[in-house]
Motif scaffolding. Structure first.
Motif: not given
Length: 498
Positions: A146-150, A443-447, A451-458
């Protein structure tokens, strides 16, 4: 009953002893810190934090939160008068405030800013007190996806707020994103564009980027002129005119204050995001969007009510979970811990009086902002006629000292110099500085959250579509991106049928 009990205890706290004095002192200090380019709320609070040791816990936190609130308004003063946002949360104020001052209507602009900041802050605090139990549950729904999408939602605003060439706007935004990648990558030990320089490992500071783009770039532009304001326009308008204009845009004020409250409640967001989103939304929904960028009071109403609304919203994750909603609330969190106040359930149960005293301090602090802003406005307006031989050296020196004070890193000083020249030429050739700033901040917030989201979802991108909140953010982003295209098509259809 909990709210009534908390308010009763809070009133006892803020009306006893020297607490009213700390509210007044905090707001005045905040306005002063906010008006100094590169200082702002975070650094000002950090300077004062060690000095709060002799105070009780409640008084110390009230002093710090008052500085935070005052700085949000204070930063709009240089933003309007000399195009230098005192804080990152006032960057969007320059887009309408400074052009209005250039027209000789600085008094109007400063009045609108003071009134919008005060009313937006008061409304946000009232809403916060009423919905704080519900907001706690809402914040719990936000994770890395959600942070990434925001952040992506904020970046999509480039298509709305960019004036002129959309290609130039996207190019500027991409350049801002590129600068945000300098340093060690988040979650991955990979160096990017550091050139083996240790000073670049932490990347470029976005506050230094803002100082360069706004302060130094504008001082280069002003060096070609004899005074800050155009001599042929003079100073026109009045406090009453500013008040009338603010009331005219009451819908924008209410909407922007609420946006600031909600965005501020999302950890890591803060006024640097909310004022841009509120500005973009005000432009999107305005009946006269063509006036934006040329000095319209509606833009100031949106940005200043949003950034003060953000102050109230940022307290939700800070007091509830010990998660700072912004850099300033990170300092506030340090103050809480230093004075033995642990964020969490206790602050909403056994220590609820202290929590609501902070809310009420914000409420009364905004009334002080209104009083100070309206009294000072007729005098500060004349600063726009100061000779550039005086104003330019002062702004450059303060900006340089502020940049150096950020991290005590010489890279920040070079950042403001280089980006000052870049900003000058961007403005000269009509590249969107707004888009650039959005890219650099978001940019830094999205990046990091990608990373965190994709790490969680594999590595699966489906994580961004698995819950209702994510879907809402995705839909909003698509609507904003498709908005200009759909608006053009609708206009063509209507033109064809007439």
């Amino acid at each position: 009953m909990a709210i009534v009990e908390g308010l009763t205890q809070a009133i006892d706290i803020i009306t006893s002893g020297q607490t009213p004095l700390w509210i007044l002192l905090g707001v005045l200090l905040g306005i002063f810190f906010g008006a100094l380019p590169g200082i702002g709320a975070t650094l000002g609070m950090a300077i004062v934090l060690p000095l709060t040791l002799p105070l009780g816990g409640a008084d110390a936190i009230i002093l710090l939160i008052s500085i935070y609130s005052g700085a949000m308004y204070g930063g709009s003063i240089p933003a309007i008068l000399v195009n230098v946002p005192g804080t990152a949360g006032d960057a969007a104020t320059t887009f309408e405030g400074y052009p209005l001052a250039r027209k000789g209507r600085a008094i109007d602009a400063l009045t609108v800013s003071a009134l919008s900041s005060a009313i937006g802050g008061v409304l946000a605090v009232i809403a916060l007190i009423a919905i704080s139990p519900v907001m706690v549950e809402l914040v719990l729904l936000f994770g890395s996806p959600q942070y990434f999408l925001m952040a992506i939602l904020g970046l999509s605003m480039i298509t709305v707020i960019t004036q002129g060439s959309t290609v130039k706007g996207i190019t500027a935004g991409a350049f801002g994103l590129l600068l945000a990648t300098v340093g060690v990558a988040p979650s991955v030990p990979i160096q990017r564009y550091t050139f083996d320089r240790l000073a670049l490992y932490d990347g470029l500071n976005y506050v230094a980027i803002l100082i360069g783009l706004f302060a130094i770039a504008e001082m280069i532009s002003l060096s070609e002129e004899e005074q800050v304001a155009q001599s042929e326009t003079g100073l026109e308008g009045s406090v009453f005119s500013g008040i009338r204009k603010t009331i005219t845009y009451w819908v924008t004020l209410l909407k922007s204050a609420f946006l600031g409250l909600v965005i501020g409640a999302v950890p890591g967001s803060g006024a640097s995001i909310s004022n841009f989103i509120a500005y973009g939304e005000a432009m999107r929904s305005s009946k006269t969007p063509e006036k934006f960028g040329n000095g319209t009071e509606e833009g100031i109403v949106a940005t200043d009510s949003a950034n003060n609304g953000t102050v109230a919203g940022s307290l939700i994750p800070t007091l509830s979970f010990g998660i700072p909603g912004s850099g300033s609330t990170a300092v506030l969190l340090g103050g809480l811990i230093m004075h033995g106040l642990r964020p969490g359930p206790d602050l909403f149960t056994s220590q609820i009086g202290i929590t609501y005293s902070v809310f009420l301090a914000l409420l009364f602090g905004n009334l002080i902002i209104l009083f100070v802003g309206l009294i000072v406005v007729p005098r500060t307006g004349y600063l726009t006629q100061v000779d550039t031989d005086l104003i330019i050296p002062v702004i450059v020196v303060l900006s340089s000292l502020g940049a150096l004070a950020l991290r005590n890193n010489w890279v920040d000083v070079w950042t403001i110099i280089v980006l000052g020249m870049v900003g000058y030429f961007m403005k000269k050739y009509n590249y969107s500085i707004i888009a650039f700033v959005l890219g650099a901040i978001l940019g830094p917030i999205a990046e990091e959250n990608l990373y965190r989201s994709l790490s969680i979802s594999g590595g699966s991108f489906s994580i961004f579509l698995t819950d209702p909140l994510s879907l809402v953010l995705v839909v909003l982003t698509i609507v904003i991106l498709a908005g200009p295209y759909l608006k053009t098509k609708i206009a063509e259809i209507r033109a064809g049928t007439t």
